[in-house]
Design a protein around this motif. Structure first.
Motif, mmCIF file in Angstrom:
data_model
loop_
_atom_site.group_PDB
_atom_site.id
_atom_site.type_symbol
_atom_site.label_atom_id
_atom_site.label_comp_id
_atom_site.label_asym_id
_atom_site.label_seq_id
_atom_site.Cartn_x
_atom_site.Cartn_y
_atom_site.Cartn_z
ATOM 1 N N GLN A 66 0.805 -1.221 0.000
ATOM 2 C CA GLN A 66 0.000 0.000 0.000
ATOM 3 C C GLN A 66 0.840 1.273 0.000
ATOM 4 N N HIS A 67 1.984 1.243 0.722
ATOM 5 C CA HIS A 67 2.857 2.410 0.813
ATOM 6 C C HIS A 67 4.255 1.929 1.176
ATOM 7 N N PRO A 68 5.304 2.730 0.919
ATOM 8 C CA PRO A 68 6.668 2.284 1.237
ATOM 9 C C PRO A 68 6.802 1.864 2.692
ATOM 10 N N ALA A 69 7.447 0.710 2.903
ATOM 11 C CA ALA A 69 7.615 0.171 4.255
ATOM 12 C C ALA A 69 8.988 -0.476 4.376
ATOM 13 N N GLY A 70 9.554 -0.384 5.554
ATOM 14 C CA GLY A 70 10.846 -1.012 5.829
ATOM 15 C C GLY A 70 11.985 -0.037 5.688
ATOM 16 N N CYS A 71 12.995 -0.227 6.538
ATOM 17 C CA CYS A 71 14.186 0.624 6.467
ATOM 18 C C CYS A 71 15.446 -0.199 6.718
ATOM 19 N N GLY A 72 15.311 -1.511 6.764
ATOM 20 C CA GLY A 72 16.457 -2.380 7.033
ATOM 21 C C GLY A 72 16.829 -3.197 5.816
ATOM 22 N N ASP A 73 17.046 -4.488 6.032
ATOM 23 C CA ASP A 73 17.487 -5.382 4.963
ATOM 24 C C ASP A 73 16.414 -5.652 3.919
ATOM 25 N N VAL A 74 15.154 -5.542 4.314
ATOM 26 C CA VAL A 74 14.049 -5.779 3.384
ATOM 27 C C VAL A 74 13.166 -4.541 3.363
ATOM 28 N N ARG A 75 12.870 -4.069 2.146
ATOM 29 C CA ARG A 75 12.008 -2.899 1.963
ATOM 30 C C ARG A 75 10.971 -3.238 0.898
ATOM 31 N N VAL A 76 9.745 -2.822 1.118
ATOM 32 C CA VAL A 76 8.648 -3.141 0.213
ATOM 33 C C VAL A 76 7.922 -1.847 -0.119
ATOM 34 N N ARG A 77 7.559 -1.682 -1.412
ATOM 35 C CA ARG A 77 6.814 -0.483 -1.802
ATOM 36 C C ARG A 77 6.042 -0.738 -3.089
ATOM 37 N N PRO A 78 4.947 -0.014 -3.254
ATOM 38 C CA PRO A 78 4.229 -0.131 -4.522
ATOM 39 C C PRO A 78 5.114 0.387 -5.662
ATOM 40 N N TYR A 79 5.030 -0.241 -6.817
ATOM 41 C CA TYR A 79 5.807 0.201 -7.981
ATOM 42 C C TYR A 79 4.902 0.972 -8.937
ATOM 43 N N ASP A 80 3.807 0.365 -9.291
ATOM 44 C CA ASP A 80 2.788 1.006 -10.110
ATOM 45 C C ASP A 80 1.453 0.412 -9.669
ATOM 46 N N GLY A 81 0.406 0.605 -10.399
ATOM 47 C CA GLY A 81 -0.887 0.105 -9.981
ATOM 48 C C GLY A 81 -0.989 -1.403 -9.897
ATOM 49 N N ASP A 82 -0.107 -2.120 -10.595
ATOM 50 C CA ASP A 82 -0.216 -3.573 -10.676
ATOM 51 C C ASP A 82 0.913 -4.348 -10.012
ATOM 52 N N ARG A 83 2.024 -3.684 -9.707
ATOM 53 C CA ARG A 83 3.189 -4.402 -9.202
ATOM 54 C C ARG A 83 3.716 -3.785 -7.914
ATOM 55 N N THR A 84 4.433 -4.628 -7.175
ATOM 56 C CA THR A 84 5.062 -4.241 -5.911
ATOM 57 C C THR A 84 6.545 -4.566 -5.994
ATOM 58 N N THR A 85 7.358 -3.704 -5.440
ATOM 59 C CA THR A 85 8.802 -3.896 -5.398
ATOM 60 C C THR A 85 9.215 -4.393 -4.020
ATOM 61 N N VAL A 86 10.048 -5.421 -3.996
ATOM 62 C CA VAL A 86 10.663 -5.889 -2.751
ATOM 63 C C VAL A 86 12.170 -5.767 -2.955
ATOM 64 N N GLU A 87 12.826 -5.051 -2.064
ATOM 65 C CA GLU A 87 14.277 -4.856 -2.136
ATOM 66 C C GLU A 87 14.932 -5.651 -1.017
#
Length: 138
Positions: A66-87
């Motif tokens: 739903q919104h950028p989350a995480g500040c450590g080893d794993v971070r998750v954020r929406p990329y566009d309307g259909d995809r999500t990014t996991v770093e």
């Protein structure tokens, strides 16, 4: 009764070993570890040539679609309307994975059916956890 959920999803690796773009990734949720999810990458997607798993908070994945989350080893954020990014941040570098948000939502819904958010504490085996901690302290 089902206690473990595994779901294969297709992931596009943005920062990865040469010539690997889309790989099957397995999302896993185990009721015995109710706060966590595991994401497993097959050997062909890793620099070491062995399967690699990352374990992180289910809440991080829920928030990150739903919104950028995480500040450590794993971070998750929406990329566009259909995809999500996991770093994934490791000493060896950063891997950025794009996944379809609908697949993640389907996985999270299945995990919610097993353990509703806010009720995770009811599924913890405190005796086992304390035994594990004490075993390593001597």
């Amino acid at each position: 009764m089902i206690t473990v959920i595994e779901q294969a999803v297709q992931a596009r690796l943005v920062a990865t070993a040469p010539k690997v773009e889309t790989v099957p990734v397995t999302l896993c949720y185990d009721r015995s570890d109710p706060f966590a999810v595991r994401m497993a990458f097959p050997a062909l997607a890793t620099l070491e040539g062995v399967e690699v798993s990352w374990t992180f908070a289910r809440e991080l994945l829920m928030s990150g679609i739903q919104h950028p989350a995480g500040c450590g080893d794993v971070r998750v954020r929406p990329y566009d309307g259909d995809r999500t990014t996991v770093e994934f941040h490791a000493p060896e570098g950063v891997a950025i994975v794009l996944m379809t948000t609908a697949e993640i939502q389907r996985f999270l819904e299945r995990s919610r059916e097993l353990v509703p958010p806010g009720l995770e504490h009811r599924y913890l085996d405190m005796d086992h956890s304390l035994d594990e901690l004490m075993r390593g302290s001597c």
